[in-house]
Design a protein around this motif. Structure first.
Motif, PDB file in Angstrom:
ATOM      1  N   GLU A 185      -8.981   0.962  -7.047  1.00  0.00           N
ATOM      2  CA  GLU A 185      -9.237   2.341  -6.626  1.00  0.00           C
ATOM      3  C   GLU A 185      -8.904   3.255  -7.798  1.00  0.00           C
ATOM      4  O   GLU A 185      -7.884   3.086  -8.459  1.00  0.00           O
ATOM      5  N   HIS A 206       0.838  -1.208   0.000  1.00  0.00           N
ATOM      6  CA  HIS A 206       0.000   0.000   0.000  1.00  0.00           C
ATOM      7  C   HIS A 206       0.868   1.251   0.000  1.00  0.00           C
ATOM      8  O   HIS A 206       0.619   2.182  -0.771  1.00  0.00           O
ATOM      9  N   ASP A 207       1.890   1.292   0.869  1.00  0.00           N
ATOM     10  CA  ASP A 207       2.791   2.443   0.920  1.00  0.00           C
ATOM     11  C   ASP A 207       3.504   2.640  -0.413  1.00  0.00           C
ATOM     12  O   ASP A 207       3.618   3.766  -0.908  1.00  0.00           O
ATOM     13  N   SER A 258      -3.125  15.270   1.622  1.00  0.00           N
ATOM     14  CA  SER A 258      -2.107  15.093   2.669  1.00  0.00           C
ATOM     15  C   SER A 258      -2.586  15.647   3.997  1.00  0.00           C
ATOM     16  O   SER A 258      -2.028  15.362   5.033  1.00  0.00           O
ATOM     17  N   VAL A 277      -5.734   1.852  -0.081  1.00  0.00           N
ATOM     18  CA  VAL A 277      -4.472   2.503  -0.452  1.00  0.00           C
ATOM     19  C   VAL A 277      -4.604   4.012  -0.333  1.00  0.00           C
ATOM     20  O   VAL A 277      -3.706   4.686   0.144  1.00  0.00           O
ATOM     21  N   ARG A 278      -5.706   4.555  -0.774  1.00  0.00           N
ATOM     22  CA  ARG A 278      -5.992   6.001  -0.696  1.00  0.00           C
ATOM     23  C   ARG A 278      -4.885   6.830  -1.357  1.00  0.00           C
ATOM     24  O   ARG A 278      -4.365   7.769  -0.760  1.00  0.00           O
ATOM     25  N   ALA A 279      -4.565   6.495  -2.582  1.00  0.00           N
ATOM     26  CA  ALA A 279      -3.473   7.160  -3.292  1.00  0.00           C
ATOM     27  C   ALA A 279      -3.769   8.623  -3.594  1.00  0.00           C
ATOM     28  O   ALA A 279      -2.848   9.407  -3.781  1.00  0.00           O
ATOM     29  N   TRP A 280      -5.042   8.995  -3.632  1.00  0.00           N
ATOM     30  CA  TRP A 280      -5.390  10.371  -3.996  1.00  0.00           C
ATOM     31  C   TRP A 280      -5.933  11.144  -2.807  1.00  0.00           C
ATOM     32  O   TRP A 280      -6.460  12.230  -2.972  1.00  0.00           O
ATOM     33  N   ARG A 320       2.032   8.889  -6.785  1.00  0.00           N
ATOM     34  CA  ARG A 320       2.439  10.299  -6.783  1.00  0.00           C
ATOM     35  C   ARG A 320       3.558  10.540  -7.791  1.00  0.00           C
ATOM     36  O   ARG A 320       3.522  11.502  -8.554  1.00  0.00           O
ATOM     37  N   GLU A 335      -8.884   7.427  -9.414  1.00  0.00           N
ATOM     38  CA  GLU A 335      -8.764   8.820  -9.005  1.00  0.00           C
ATOM     39  C   GLU A 335     -10.113   9.536  -8.966  1.00  0.00           C
ATOM     40  O   GLU A 335     -10.255  10.546  -8.282  1.00  0.00           O
ATOM     41  N   ARG A 374       1.098   4.054  -3.050  1.00  0.00           N
ATOM     42  CA  ARG A 374       0.841   5.481  -2.831  1.00  0.00           C
ATOM     43  C   ARG A 374       2.008   6.313  -3.356  1.00  0.00           C
ATOM     44  O   ARG A 374       1.811   7.311  -4.051  1.00  0.00           O
ATOM     45  N   GLN A 375       3.227   5.892  -3.021  1.00  0.00           N
ATOM     46  CA  GLN A 375       4.416   6.630  -3.451  1.00  0.00           C
ATOM     47  C   GLN A 375       4.549   6.613  -4.972  1.00  0.00           C
ATOM     48  O   GLN A 375       4.773   7.647  -5.591  1.00  0.00           O
TER      49      GLN A 375
END
Length: 156
Positions: A113, A74-75, A154, A148-151, A82, A115, A78-79
């Motif tokens: 997931e 997941h981390d 922050s 994951v919540r990539a979007w 971005r 955007e 996300r990275q």
């Protein structure tokens, strides 16, 4: 499911297929060759290129578990989302799923997931067979919460 979900799902169908297809295929191949698999993922860049992603704990000696790998994956997703400008991501894992009115079954789960805010879990039930490839069932979908919540902002 509701009208808003159905509209998002329909508009995202090509991205959903582009991400979930390769994840289901690789997961099924791992089941056939090894009988199991660790979580793995994919992200779909804004230009349409698919990038496969895996994770392992530092110092892993080849004996990692899903519990160790999933948060790292997941981390990493996300990275990479971005860095690469992703529009969709997917995570495949081996789970036990229960479809309404049916007994629990082992399944390949692909959490998708997008955007645009759509999150859906796709399940491909399977049965292991002695000395043969697993028997795959029919894919079914269920709404799901993002993991994951990539979007996500922050500030959240």
């Amino acid at each position: 499911m509701n009208i808003e979900f159905d509209a998002l799902y329909a508009s995202t169908q090509p991205d959903l297929e582009a991400v979930s297809g390769p994840l289901f295929d690789f997961s099924a191949l791992c089941l056939k060759k090894r009988g199991n698999f660790l979580p793995h993922g994919a992200l779909l860049k804004k230009d349409g290129q698919l990038v496969l992603v895996s994770a392992a704990p530092n110092g892993a000696d080849g004996h990692s578990t899903s519990v160790e790998v999933l948060p790292l994956l997941h981390d990493g997703l996300r990275q990479r989302a971005r860095e690469l400008g992703a529009r969709a991501i997917g995570v495949a894992e081996n789970v036990t799923a229960t479809r309404e009115g049916q007994a629990p079954a082992t399944a390949i789960k692909v959490l998708f997931e997008h955007e645009n805010g759509l999150t859906v879990a796709l399940y491909l039930p399977f049965k292991k067979r002695f000395l043969r490839a697993p028997e795959l069932g029919e894919i079914f979908a269920a709404s799901a919460e993002a993991e994951v919540r990539a979007w996500a902002s922050s500030a959240a």
